[in-house]
Design a protein around this motif. Structure first.
Motif: not given
Length: 430
Positions: A288-294
């Motif tokens: 989820v953190c990686m998705a938020a950054l993208e």
């Protein structure tokens, strides 16, 4: 050339063509009837003919050369036969003014005697004839005439069988088309269901007709919305506003699919997704953190493009929290996948207390991801009627795990560490 026609000529031709018999291959059943007619009547020639709009075509023939398969309708004695309902007999065609100059009489094979029985269907259409011919004038006995009539009935039985086979084939084709259409419709419905619901949920719903609610001990919820959307909505045309939201949410859908998140819903300008509800993978906070950054990077690109052409742009605000939830399906006409629990409220609080352009995460999320991500402590923020929540800004990946200055692109070291946690699904990010 003029020639006599039955009163129901247009319908007769339609009935003939519906049988698809013109120019069809020889069939032994018809050949045997023609030969039997010649033998019973003691005639050297017999044939079964069908009368098209401009020609007489022979389905079966006996005593005629192979090339004599059709003739102009105006020259055929059968043209007259189909205009009546009974046996048509001409004892001596050379003495009959209607046929004395007929090519069959003055040329080969110089026929003199003709007797034909019209082939009349139950609907009253004279499609053709069963005929016998001789090279000498003659008469048929009553018994021979009756035999010719009965043989004509056998021809009609063959035609009825042909009609039923055609109808059967048509029915089979229609059934095949219906099955194909039903299968296509089912596939479209299943595809729509898969687009509306997570794949595992859709499969369970198709299999069992219902979905059992699940208690998930740990899931990570993402809330995102846009700063200034309400003001923009008041000033924008509906089509432009919806188009802008669609551009952002389509990008978010792509990102969610890439990192294994399930979109739960959109409400106005708010976007909600979750990870960890359908798999036992414990790295959903990282996903989820990686998705938020993208998502953040996609919004910044769209914003830059919009500002270049002086179009409205929005700033993203994201909140993330990890905790237990209950997941399930609600509704019986329009199925909706949803999640419930205090963790959902906390994730919303993270987003509501966030800052435009930043990603705000809870202390629980920070505890799961601090080894890989650069976090900025914000301190405790109190919720109304609740305890204070420790919050952190997620700035990106730690420098040692990133291959980009903004900390959004993971390097091979990150992938190796991620995989070490037991999941290989993010190898493509390196």
């Amino acid at each position: 050339m003029s020639f006599p026609k039955p009163a129901n000529e247009p319908d007769r031709l339609a009935a003939l063509r519906a049988l698809d018999i013109l120019d069809s291959a020889p069939e032994i059943a018809y050949d045997e009837i023609a030969e039997l007619a010649a033998q019973i009547c003691g005639c050297p020639v017999a044939y079964i003919s069908f009368i098209d709009d401009d020609r007489r075509w022979l389905k079966a023939r006996y005593g005629l050369s192979p090339e004599m398969i059709e003739a102009p309708r105006a020259n055929a004695v059968c043209t007259t036969t189909i205009c009546g309902a009974e046996v048509f007999m001409v004892p001596d065609m050379k003495q009959d003014p209607r046929f004395e100059n007929n090519p069959l009489v003055v040329g080969g094979p110089r026929c003199r005697f003709y007797c034909g029985m019209p082939l009349i269907t139950d609907e009253g259409y004279a499609l053709g004839t069963l005929c016998v011919m001789d090279f000498e004038p003659r008469q048929l006995t009553f018994e021979q005439t009756e035999s010719l009539r009965r043989l004509a009935h056998q021809v009609l039985s063959q035609l009825e069988l042909r009609r039923k086979l055609i109808e059967y084939d048509q029915t089979i084709r229609e059934l095949d088309n219906a099955r194909a259409a039903a299968a296509a419709e089912k596939a479209r419905a299943e595809e729509l269901l898969r687009n509306l619901l997570p794949a595992a949920i859709a499969e369970e719903l198709q299999k069992n007709g219902k979905v059992e609610p699940r208690y998930i001990r740990s899931a990570t919820i993402l809330f995102a919305d846009f700063q200034g959307f309400t003001l923009l909505a008041e000033r924008s045309e509906p089509a432009a506003l919806v188009g802008l939201l669609d551009r952002y949410f389509t990008a978010f859908d792509d990102v969610s699919a890439r990192y294994g998140l399930e979109k739960v819903k959109t409400i106005g300008d708010a976007y909600m997704a979750v990870a960890g509800t359908l798999t036992s993978d414990r790295r959903h906070p990282i996903d989820v953190c990686m998705a938020a950054l993208e998502m953040q990077a996609r919004v910044e690109r769209i914003k830059a493009q919009s500002e270049k052409i002086r179009l409205p742009a929005l700033e993203l605000r994201v909140g993330i929290h990890t905790g237990p939830v209950i997941s399930g399906i609600v509704g019986n006409r329009r199925f909706t996948f949803d999640i419930w629990g205090d963790a959902v409220n906390t994730a919303w609080f993270m987003e509501a207390r966030g800052v435009p352009g930043r990603i705000n995460v809870s202390e629980t999320v920070a505890g799961h991801v601090r080894a890989l991500f650069d976090l900025e402590r914000r301190g405790a923020i109190e919720a109304k009627h609740e305890r204070a929540h420790e919050m952190f800004f997620l700035n990106g990946l730690r420098p040692e795990y990133s291959r980009s200055p903004d900390g959004r692109l993971p390097n091979e070291k990150f992938v190796a560490e991620y995989n070490r946690l037991g999941h290989s699904g993010m190898a493509a990010m390196a």
